[in-house]
Design an enzyme around this catalytic site. Sequence first.
Site, PDB file in Angstrom:
ATOM      1  N   GLN A 104       0.830  -1.202   0.000  1.00  0.00           N
ATOM      2  CA  GLN A 104       0.000   0.000   0.000  1.00  0.00           C
ATOM      3  C   GLN A 104       0.862   1.249   0.000  1.00  0.00           C
ATOM      4  O   GLN A 104       0.535   2.244  -0.650  1.00  0.00           O
ATOM      5  CB  GLN A 104      -0.922  -0.011   1.217  1.00  0.00           C
ATOM      6  N   HIS A 156       2.134   3.049  -3.297  1.00  0.00           N
ATOM      7  CA  HIS A 156       1.270   3.904  -4.114  1.00  0.00           C
ATOM      8  C   HIS A 156       1.768   5.351  -4.134  1.00  0.00           C
ATOM      9  O   HIS A 156       1.576   6.068  -5.114  1.00  0.00           O
ATOM     10  CB  HIS A 156      -0.167   3.873  -3.579  1.00  0.00           C
ATOM     11  N   GLU A 167     -10.028   3.009   3.755  1.00  0.00           N
ATOM     12  CA  GLU A 167     -10.363   2.608   2.384  1.00  0.00           C
ATOM     13  C   GLU A 167     -10.307   1.083   2.269  1.00  0.00           C
ATOM     14  O   GLU A 167     -11.219   0.447   1.733  1.00  0.00           O
ATOM     15  CB  GLU A 167      -9.371   3.257   1.418  1.00  0.00           C
ATOM     16  N   HIS A 168      -9.211   0.490   2.742  1.00  0.00           N
ATOM     17  CA  HIS A 168      -9.038  -0.958   2.745  1.00  0.00           C
ATOM     18  C   HIS A 168      -8.837  -1.426   4.181  1.00  0.00           C
ATOM     19  O   HIS A 168      -8.030  -0.840   4.915  1.00  0.00           O
ATOM     20  CB  HIS A 168      -7.794  -1.381   1.953  1.00  0.00           C
ATOM     21  N   ASP A 171      -7.283  -5.175  -5.735  1.00  0.00           N
ATOM     22  CA  ASP A 171      -6.895  -4.207  -6.762  1.00  0.00           C
ATOM     23  C   ASP A 171      -7.086  -4.767  -8.159  1.00  0.00           C
ATOM     24  O   ASP A 171      -7.311  -4.010  -9.114  1.00  0.00           O
ATOM     25  CB  ASP A 171      -5.427  -3.814  -6.569  1.00  0.00           C
ATOM     26  N   HIS A 181     -52.117  23.480  -3.569  1.00  0.00           N
ATOM     27  CA  HIS A 181     -51.917  22.034  -3.536  1.00  0.00           C
ATOM     28  C   HIS A 181     -53.247  21.327  -3.260  1.00  0.00           C
ATOM     29  O   HIS A 181     -53.588  20.328  -3.906  1.00  0.00           O
ATOM     30  CB  HIS A 181     -50.916  21.657  -2.440  1.00  0.00           C
TER      31      HIS A 181
END
Length: 805
Positions: free
Chosen positions: A250, A253, A318-319, A352, A411
Amino acid sequence: MTREKLAGVLPRAALDTGVAMARIRPVCEDVRERGAAAVREYTARFDGIDLPSSRVPAQALANALAGLDPKLRAALEEMARRVRPVHEAQRPAGHVTRIGAGAQVTERYIPVDRAGVYVPGGLVPLPSSVIMNVIPAQVAGVRRIAVASPPRADSGGLPNPAILAACALLGIDEVHAVGGAQAVAMFAYGTADCAPVDVVTGPGNAYVTAAKRLLAGTVGVDAEAGPTEIAIIADHTASPRFLAADLVAQAEHGPLAACLLITADPAIAERTEAELAAQVASARHRDTVQAALTGQSACVLVDDTEAALAVSDAWAPEHLEIQAEDAAGLAARVRNAGAVFVGPYAPVSLGDYLAGSNHVLPTGGTARHTAGLSVLAFLRGIHVVECSAAALAAAAPHIDALGAAEDLAAHVAAVRVRVPHGQRLPEDGGGSASARPGARQPATGPPIRPDLAGRSPYGAPQLDVPVRLNTNENPYPPPPALVREIADAVAAAAGSLNRYPDRDAMALRADLAAYLGHGLTAPQVWAANGSNEIIQQLLQVFGGPGRSALGFEPSYAMHPLIARATGTGWIRGARDADFGLDAGRTVAAVREHLPDLVFLTSPNNPTGTALPLAVIEAVCEAAPGMVVVDEAYAEFSREGAGTALELLPRYPRLVVTRTMSKAFALAGARVGYLAADPAVIDALLLVRLPYHLSAQTQATARAALARAPDLLATVADLRAARDGLVGWLRGRGLAAADSDANFVLFGEFGDSHAVWLGLLDHGVLVREVGPPGWLRVSIGTPAEMGAFRDALAQVLDGAQGGAAR
């Protein structure tokens, strides 16, 4: 542990789009004002490439796919194969809620018309992002999808070839060489090169993210993508080597990636730190990994598993990986995460690429309120409200009270003008009765589905006439020897009718595979009660509510009827003037509609037209779902026509259907079958009824297959009779379609019904089917064909019907 207590304690790179917003605002405004000219200028300024048009030529896409490394192509194809079914399962079905007598709300899910996908092109191309963004849009039913990716000098001013190849692999033919905020603005506002889209998805840098935030509302956008992140909950059972590898993966990245190890075991923390030292030292992107691990990463020591879950939910990663005892049980208790990876053999790297899940996930803690990219990003729920007069009258007093409380008198008036105070209305029990003045109330009766109400069942007329040439049967009955063998086989089966038959009909399937040849085996063949049951099972498995099937008409009428019965949307494509299919136009229709199933009939009923294999192959290349080639009349094809069976090894989503009703003269036995990849057969098992093929049917079919050469001996005679009839009809000045079946479509008549009636008056029954002005005649025995010729000649010569055009 709460989010408030942990705020500022857990590390995470901040996503500050303020500076980026100030820079991209004038860029987006300029694109809105000047369109393609502005896009061209910013592409030249930021990417150093001057492009007269942003659109990538079609040939460049084809070249990229042709030049793609075979291993990478295989990987992308496998990725797509896994991603598609996961997203197909996400599609919500429309539903009807009955509020009361005469009132209902239907919720329909409609795809956006056009979507734009942004694919980063930076230092490392991400073809996987094409798969992850395009397939959900295709599955949702988006008709037009455009992709944008930055141009690169090392790619001749085009996006990276791997990205182009991935687009071509999915049938995307609109790709733009544009990056950054100008790409998002191009999608939002449209240019001369690119029509505006309804939704933009895809990850990008801070400028892309800022542009999405700025233009949200002008165009729909997915979640903002910030720096990636991972949290791992680990206990004493976890492997420090696995944990370190996932943290490094990770961190590679980028320097802003965030990594969190959460554990109640100090020994695991220490051993993982030691593993990290060794793995970081040997990492290819060592500096990047080191920056991420020292910048915004940490190990959180907690008291127990409950605390570990609390920390993770507060951080909302996120993960999230869970490498601990009862990992699945812990995963079920997670509330905030983009995706959860359970156990030691489900690393984030799998997600991924090949887990099938989507890797476009919420970051920066937004998993508390936002989900990852899915089919839902490309769908809109629309409520359809139906109400009868009586139901409106019942609701009116409550509308009176609510309108008065909110001081919205108009209405109330809009209701009372329809149902005044004190007006007596008949009670109704219908859920969708019209409330318009004079509307007829629904009749009592069974509550038929609205989409079936008022329709007529399928079926050719069954009239007692001397010559019946309207159902495409083989006119020659089975030979006496076969009749005896069928009787013996059925008698043998009758001795065990107290038992269910072979549920999977394996012996019959083996015989069918041997008959078909082409290296097929029993697991690649499936049999059912006629080819219509085969088609029904295919539509039950691969079609259904929210899905669609495409066919090219005129064609077999049962395809749309069975589609409707299974809740599958039917899309009508058109055939050429000669009833054939042009490969280019057919593929264009597939790419426009992106159906879940494509039906091709070869030879086609009712026209008799056979398709070149090149057309079928082109459709298989372009279709996102299943391709069904109906070859019910294949045995009657002329020499050299070919069969789609030849293509099965190359296309696992191709299905070829056949029948024993025609050439085998077994219409009364009702035996249909198909050949396909074993995975398709396995899928059909999900919907087949138990013991669907009787013992008698299996015995009859096997006896017939044992005498296949004898039964098929009549096919050559029927072919010759067919070709002779075509010549005779044309000699009479009529049009007759070239046929590879056991029938001929002929016309054109100003009043084809009058011709049909005239033939019927002479004791000959043909079929009113196909395009207006045409009739279809099945090939019968020589005596029957003589009767047909005599009758038609008398009808035409006597001017009893419309004259040929």
